[in-house]
Design a protein around this motif. Structure first.
Motif, short mmCIF file in Angstrom:
data_model
loop_
_atom_site.label_atom_id
_atom_site.label_comp_id
_atom_site.label_asym_id
_atom_site.label_seq_id
_atom_site.Cartn_x
_atom_site.Cartn_y
_atom_site.Cartn_z
N ALA A 58 0.82 -1.21 0.00
CA ALA A 58 0.00 0.00 0.00
C ALA A 58 0.85 1.26 0.00
CB ALA A 58 -0.92 -0.01 1.22
N ARG A 59 2.04 1.22 0.57
CA ARG A 59 2.88 2.42 0.65
C ARG A 59 3.35 2.89 -0.72
NH1 ARG A 59 8.99 0.58 2.07
NH2 ARG A 59 8.86 -1.63 1.49
N HIS A 61 1.49 3.36 -3.32
CA HIS A 61 0.40 3.94 -4.10
C HIS A 61 -0.37 4.96 -3.27
CE1 HIS A 61 1.09 1.03 -7.29
NE2 HIS A 61 1.23 0.13 -6.32
N PHE A 62 -1.02 5.88 -3.98
CA PHE A 62 -1.79 6.95 -3.37
C PHE A 62 -0.89 7.72 -2.40
CE2 PHE A 62 -4.71 3.61 -4.76
CZ PHE A 62 -5.42 4.35 -5.70
N GLY A 63 -1.36 8.04 -1.20
CA GLY A 63 -0.51 8.81 -0.29
C GLY A 63 0.53 8.00 0.44
N ALA A 66 -2.05 4.46 3.73
CA ALA A 66 -3.24 3.65 3.95
C ALA A 66 -2.85 2.24 4.38
CB ALA A 66 -4.09 3.60 2.69
N GLY A 72 -6.53 2.86 0.33
CA GLY A 72 -6.00 4.03 -0.38
C GLY A 72 -6.85 4.41 -1.57
N GLU A 123 -2.72 6.47 -11.92
CA GLU A 123 -1.75 7.02 -10.98
C GLU A 123 -0.40 7.14 -11.67
OE1 GLU A 123 -0.71 6.07 -6.40
OE2 GLU A 123 -0.17 4.48 -7.81
N MET A 248 -5.47 11.29 -0.44
CA MET A 248 -4.39 10.33 -0.59
C MET A 248 -3.70 10.19 0.77
SD MET A 248 -3.00 11.47 -4.34
CE MET A 248 -1.77 10.19 -4.46
N LEU A 249 -4.13 9.22 1.53
CA LEU A 249 -3.69 9.03 2.90
C LEU A 249 -2.18 8.85 3.01
CD1 LEU A 249 -6.48 6.56 4.04
CD2 LEU A 249 -6.40 9.00 4.48
#
Length: 249
Positions: A58-59, A61-63, A66, A72, A123, A248-249
């Motif tokens: 998860a790290r 992608h997005f912020g 999440a 995310g 993205e 984006m967390l």
């Protein structure tokens, strides 16, 4: 909107990535790599010995904060007012290989709980460690237009728009992203084309041996071609602050 894929997931896509610049100088980049198509709620479970060849975190992608890829994605969609994409979400991306990953473009095809396609999230990562997401509503052929908002190449400023063709992969992967200027010029066209292979241990070993350190090779290839473009006389455009990463967390 686009139709669901016929290919099972997870799947592997050995492919060729081509970037063609026609202005202000003509230059082409070609590289071979491979991508994964995965369900964000049912990521591949690999034998322990093969896990260094494919991790999805998860790290990346997005912020980056999440607890999961789904969290995310949902946070980004909620920030954009999308409330009906709680069904299946398929991601096309590079996996982490020996701890390294770089995804110039990650795609998420999002569906509602009945399986109806709702949207696509594109993205984009640049080589400065920044990332930005575009929310797309493709037509039945997978085409969508979106204003450029994010600095990617040091030789292009943040002007113009993208015409994207992003049909869901099936037996074939066939994507196109074209940069368009307001004056009608199309200085850059990027394509990704390949064929599907089942995501079995033998297939993964074959593509990994054929493209060792695949994500690191992508990073190094982009930097090498940047040096070549600079030596051809292309001026470097100032890099603005990245856009706000809402949701984006």
């Amino acid at each position: 909107m686009i139709s669901p894929p016929t290919a099972p997931v997870p799947s592997l896509y050995p492919c060729e990535v081509v970037h063609v610049r026609v202005h202000p100088v003509r230059h082409a980049l070609r590289r071979r790599t491979y991508l994964w198509l995965v369900d964000v709620d049912d990521l591949p479970r690999l034998p322990r010995a093969l896990r260094p060849l494919a991790r999805f975190e998860a790290r990346d992608h997005f912020g980056g904060g999440a607890p999961s890829l789904r969290a995310g994605l949902d946070a980004f969609l909620a920030a954009r007012g999308v409330t009906d994409a709680g069904g299946r979400a398929l991601m096309l991306a590079h996996a982490r290989v020996f701890g390294h990953v770089f995804n110039p473009l990650t795609l998420f095809w999002c569906h509602d709980r009945t399986g109806r396609p709702v949207c696509v999230v594109a993205e984009v990562h640049n080589t400065y460690g920044e990332r930005h997401c575009y929310l797309l509503r493709p037509d039945p052929d997978g085409r969508a237009d979106v204003a450029k908002e994010f600095y990617v190449s040091p030789f292009f400023d943040v002007r113009g728009s993208y015409r994207m063709r992003l049909p869901l992969p099936g037996d074939r992967l066939d994507l196109t992203v074209q940069l368009r200027r307001d004056d009608g010029t199309r200085p850059l066209t990027a394509t990704v084309r390949g064929g599907r292979r089942p995501a079995r241990a033998g297939s993964l070993l074959r593509v990994a041996l054929g493209h060792p350190w695949s994500t690191l090779a992508v990073t190094l290839g982009i930097r090498w071609h940047g040096i070549r473009l600079y030596l051809k006389g292309l001026p470097v455009r100032p890099r603005p602050a990245p856009p706000t990463r809402e949701g984006m967390l």
